[in-house]
Design an enzyme around this catalytic site. Structure first.
Site, mmCIF file in Angstrom:
data_model
loop_
_atom_site.group_PDB
_atom_site.id
_atom_site.type_symbol
_atom_site.label_atom_id
_atom_site.label_comp_id
_atom_site.label_asym_id
_atom_site.label_seq_id
_atom_site.Cartn_x
_atom_site.Cartn_y
_atom_site.Cartn_z
ATOM 1 N N GLU A 1 24.009 42.435 45.312
ATOM 2 C CA GLU A 1 25.160 41.530 45.208
ATOM 3 C C GLU A 1 24.884 40.389 44.216
ATOM 4 O O GLU A 1 25.757 39.989 43.457
ATOM 5 C CB GLU A 1 25.508 40.981 46.596
ATOM 6 C CG GLU A 1 26.801 40.190 46.678
ATOM 7 C CD GLU A 1 28.063 41.044 46.502
ATOM 8 O OE1 GLU A 1 27.981 42.234 46.193
ATOM 9 O OE2 GLU A 1 29.170 40.481 46.659
ATOM 10 N N ASP B 1 36.479 36.221 38.658
ATOM 11 C CA ASP B 1 36.581 37.504 37.945
ATOM 12 C C ASP B 1 38.010 37.960 37.638
ATOM 13 O O ASP B 1 38.423 38.069 36.487
ATOM 14 C CB ASP B 1 35.813 38.594 38.704
ATOM 15 C CG ASP B 1 36.130 38.645 40.211
ATOM 16 O OD1 ASP B 1 36.882 37.781 40.690
ATOM 17 O OD2 ASP B 1 35.630 39.554 40.899
#
Ligand code: DMJ
Length: 712
Positions: free
Chosen positions: A474, A370
């Site tokens: 998650e 990310d």
């Protein structure tokens, strides 16, 4: 003849079964939706949205198993999956089902519920109320941390106690990677106090950090976590204190003598051993703050961990006039970049720092990758180094080509709305059918480059998941339409994207989203002494942990979303957020190198033109942590004029998503494959114009969330 009768019988049996379900339970599907997903829809509807989670992901695209959206198909196959084909536009007035109904579960809400709820304006009083709620959330967490946990790293909000590193179990990385016995939560929260305009508490907290926090600790921490949470916060607070023109009120510290900058330097020096004795230049993931890289350490690191250090290390270097920090961080980025696949241009998520072999070949937008993408762009915004932009543009292009599935446009055309999936970095083949909650940051990044339409779409997908659970699991399995990993540790990513999208579009939809998030945090995570991690997003059980990013990011973005007059967004593009949500001013001074020929392989020259030998990885000397600032560094210390030029946080970055790219090109399919053009500074006019038109898209989102395809 017999087999025909058999088939006919089965068909009739199935229709009969549907009829019974329809009549008895009201579970019948609309034909449109069912036509596409006959098996999985029934599966979905028979499970209560609050029912038990499905098992972990099954075989991907299993023939004869659960059918699913065309996200399963590789790009380039099928009528609506290829980013390279122009999608067919629907006939005017033809609206139909959309697959996000999957995410949301049933369509048993009244037909106008979403329109009623989201399309209206957001009254100023309600906005002020939400701002106060967000502020109260921060204050409750912060005050309880100070009362029950400080000087330890984190607050255990259920038992009202502090938490430090798990000395008894060094293998407890979940804790020990982050908690360094350095009052983490207080340090991480510093600039949020300033952003909320709380000057007295900011001043108190800074003094407390200066007087009590030390990095001379026998703590083995993750280099990435220490960098983004601690180093970044110290630098951010230092810049606020020393910037005479900062807009947050009186944040001066009496007799301040650059202590936070010295502390940042001290910490960074303690992290430097991670960059030594690595054959690739990619750093070790962990160091002991006293003794360096532990002898039994792991040679494997995730890409984001090793490749997202440049913003903090670069700022430090440029403030100090010492190239060491930026040089090692930049070398790591380039080393990772050079290991990308020749075919797809993608990177994997785990690499061996000595051999350069990819241990994890998964390429996606979430965990492990990310902030690598994020920092390519943000490093460019801060430092203006063209190579960072070039890497970002190429990475964005590969992401569009291999990770993005679904139709070309968010709110028009046939097929599934877009989704970014996890693929094998070498083949581009789908690796699994889950997405993770970290990926929800990506729409915010897309806003920065002006790819607002795609950002709106991806954000809406994540919000649809949030709506269903009151949190983001998650991992969410989009094929099974159920969480794969059930906890929610109060992460900020969806709020971050919501805030940035609101700034870009000013569409009240995002205020409604923020209110929803605030309310579910209050309802499900508030406990006696703070806010607790959700252990299970379905049964809403909690865990006794409040991570530091809850105060530094989640609360900050929520507050900023509702605080209309906050100086951060009143200052245009002056401020940028680090990956930990710390504000850093985008300052022309940071774009001027205090040394020459920084990027030459062999070496360069310092400011005085003296030649500087570029250390080889194994030669890197850890400089004395008590070293003084170089002469002339003081001119860097006070904040300078803001570099901001626009009225929004959208930067004029050319490339696949920027002014010359996909977003602004009306029919944008081909532009995904085009190489970027030259960059230029100033607000991205195309993106701003388009953002202003997003009321059209809001309609689309509302329909998508109801499980329908929007009418044009
Ligand atoms: C934060 O520490 C940072 O945002 C990081 O980049 C990723 N994850 C956490 C919050 O989820």
């Amino acid at each position: 003849m017999q087999w025909r009768a058999l088939v006919l019988g089965l068909v009739l049996l199935r229709l009969g079964l549907h009829g019974v379900l329809w009549l008895v339970f009201g579970l019948g599907p609309s034909m449109g939706f069912y036509q596409r997903f006959p098996l999985s829809f029934g599966f979905q509807r028979l499970r209560s949205p609050d029912g038990p989670a499905s098992p972990a992901s099954g075989p991907v695209g299993r023939p004869g198993g659960l059918s699913g959206p065309s996200w399963l198909q590789p790009p380039g196959t099928g009528a609506t999956q290829s980013p390279r084909k122009v999608p067919r536009r629907p006939e005017p007035g033809v609206c139909g089902p959309a697959h996000w109904g999957y995410v949301l579960g049933g369509r048993d809400r009244g037909p106008d519920e979403y329109e009623k709820r989201y399309s209206g304006a957001f009254p100023p009083q309600l906005r002020a109320q939400m701002r106060d709620l967000a502020r109260g959330m921060f204050v409750f967490g912060y005050d309880n941390y100070m009362a029950h946990a400080f000087p330890q790293d984190e607050l255990n909000p259920i038992h009202c106690r502090g938490r430090g590193p798990d000395r008894g179990d060094p293998s407890n990385l979940n804790i020990n990677d982050v908690l360094g016995n350095y009052s983490l939560t207080l340090v991480d929260a510093l600039d949020t106090l300033a952003v909320m305009g709380n000057s007295s508490e900011f001043q108190k907290a800074v003094k407390l950090v200066i007087n009590t926090v030390s990095f001379d600790k026998d703590s083995t921490v993750q280099v990435f976590e220490a960098t983004i949470r601690v180093l970044g916060s110290l630098l951010s607070a230092h810049r606020i204190i020393t910037d005479s023109k900062q807009p947050f009120g009186d944040m001066t510290i009496k007799d301040y003598d650059n202590e936070l900058l010295y502390m940042a330097h001290d910490l960074a020096v303690r992290l430097l051993p991670a960059f030594e004795n690595t054959k690739t230049g990619i750093p070790y993931p962990r160091v002991n703050l006293k003794t360096g890289v532990p002898p039994d350490t792991n040679n494997e690191t995730c890409t984001a961990g090793a490749g997202s250090l440049l913003v903090e290390f670069g700022i430090l270097s440029r403030l100090l006039g010492d190239s060491t920090f930026e040089w090692v961080a930049r070398r790591a980025v380039k080393a990772l970049w050079n290991l990308r696949s020749n075919d797809t241009g993608l990177l994997g998520n785990v690499v061996n720092i000595q051999t350069g072999h990819w241990v994890g070949k998964q390429s996606g937008l979430g965990a492990g990758l990310d902030s690598f993408y994020e920092y390519l762009l943000k490093s460019y915004i801060l430092f203006g180094e063209k190579e960072d932009l070039e890497m970002f543009n190429a990475a964005y292009q590969s992401i569009q080509n291999y990770l993005r599935r679904g139709r070309e446009a968010c709110n028009e055309g046939e097929g599934d709305p877009p989704l970014y999936v996890n693929v094998n970095m070498f083949s581009g083949q789908l690796m699994n059918t889950w997405i993770d909650s970290l990926q929800a940051f990506f729409p915010g990044l897309q806003v920065l480059i002006g790819d607002v339409e795609d950002a709106i779409c991806l954000h809406a997908f994540y919000y649809a998941i949030w709506k269903r659970y009151g949190a983001l699991p998650e991992r969410y399995n989009w094929q099974l339409q159920a969480p794969d990993v059930l906890f929610y540790p109060l992460r900020p990513e969806l709020v971050e994207s919501t805030y940035l999208l609101y700034q870009a579009t000013k569409n009240p939809f995002y205020l409604h989203v923020g209110m929803d998030i605030l309310q579910s945090l209050e309802k499900y995570t508030k406990v006696k002494c703070g806010y607790a991690t959700l252990h299970h997003v379905i049964d809403k059980s909690t865990e006794d942990r409040m991570e530091s990013f809850f105060l530094s990011e989640t609360c900050k973005y929520l507050y900023l979303l509702f605080d209309e007059d906050n100086p951060v967004h009143k200052s245009g593009t002056r401020y940028m957020f680090t990956t930990e949500g710390h504000i850093v001013s985008v300052d022309e001074h940071l774009r001027e190198l205090p040394w020459k020929e920084f990027f030459s392989e062999e070496g360069g020259q310092d400011q005085g033109g003296k030649s500087v030998h570029r250390p080889k990885p194994h030669e890197l000397k850890v400089i004395n942590s008590s070293s003084n600032l170089p002469a002339g560094a003081s001119s860097w210390l006070p904040g300078a004029e803001a570099g901001g030029r626009g009225s929004l946080l959208i930067w004029s970055i050319s490339g696949p998503g920027g002014a010359n790219g996909r977003h602004s090109a009306k029919s944008s399919t081909s532009s995904r494959r085009e190489k970027s053009g030259d960059s230029h500074d100033g607000p991205n006019e195309d993106a701003l114009r388009s953002a202003a038109n997003t009321h059209i898209h809001l309609n689309a989102i509302v329909y998508l969330m109801r499980g329908g395809t929007p009418c044009p």
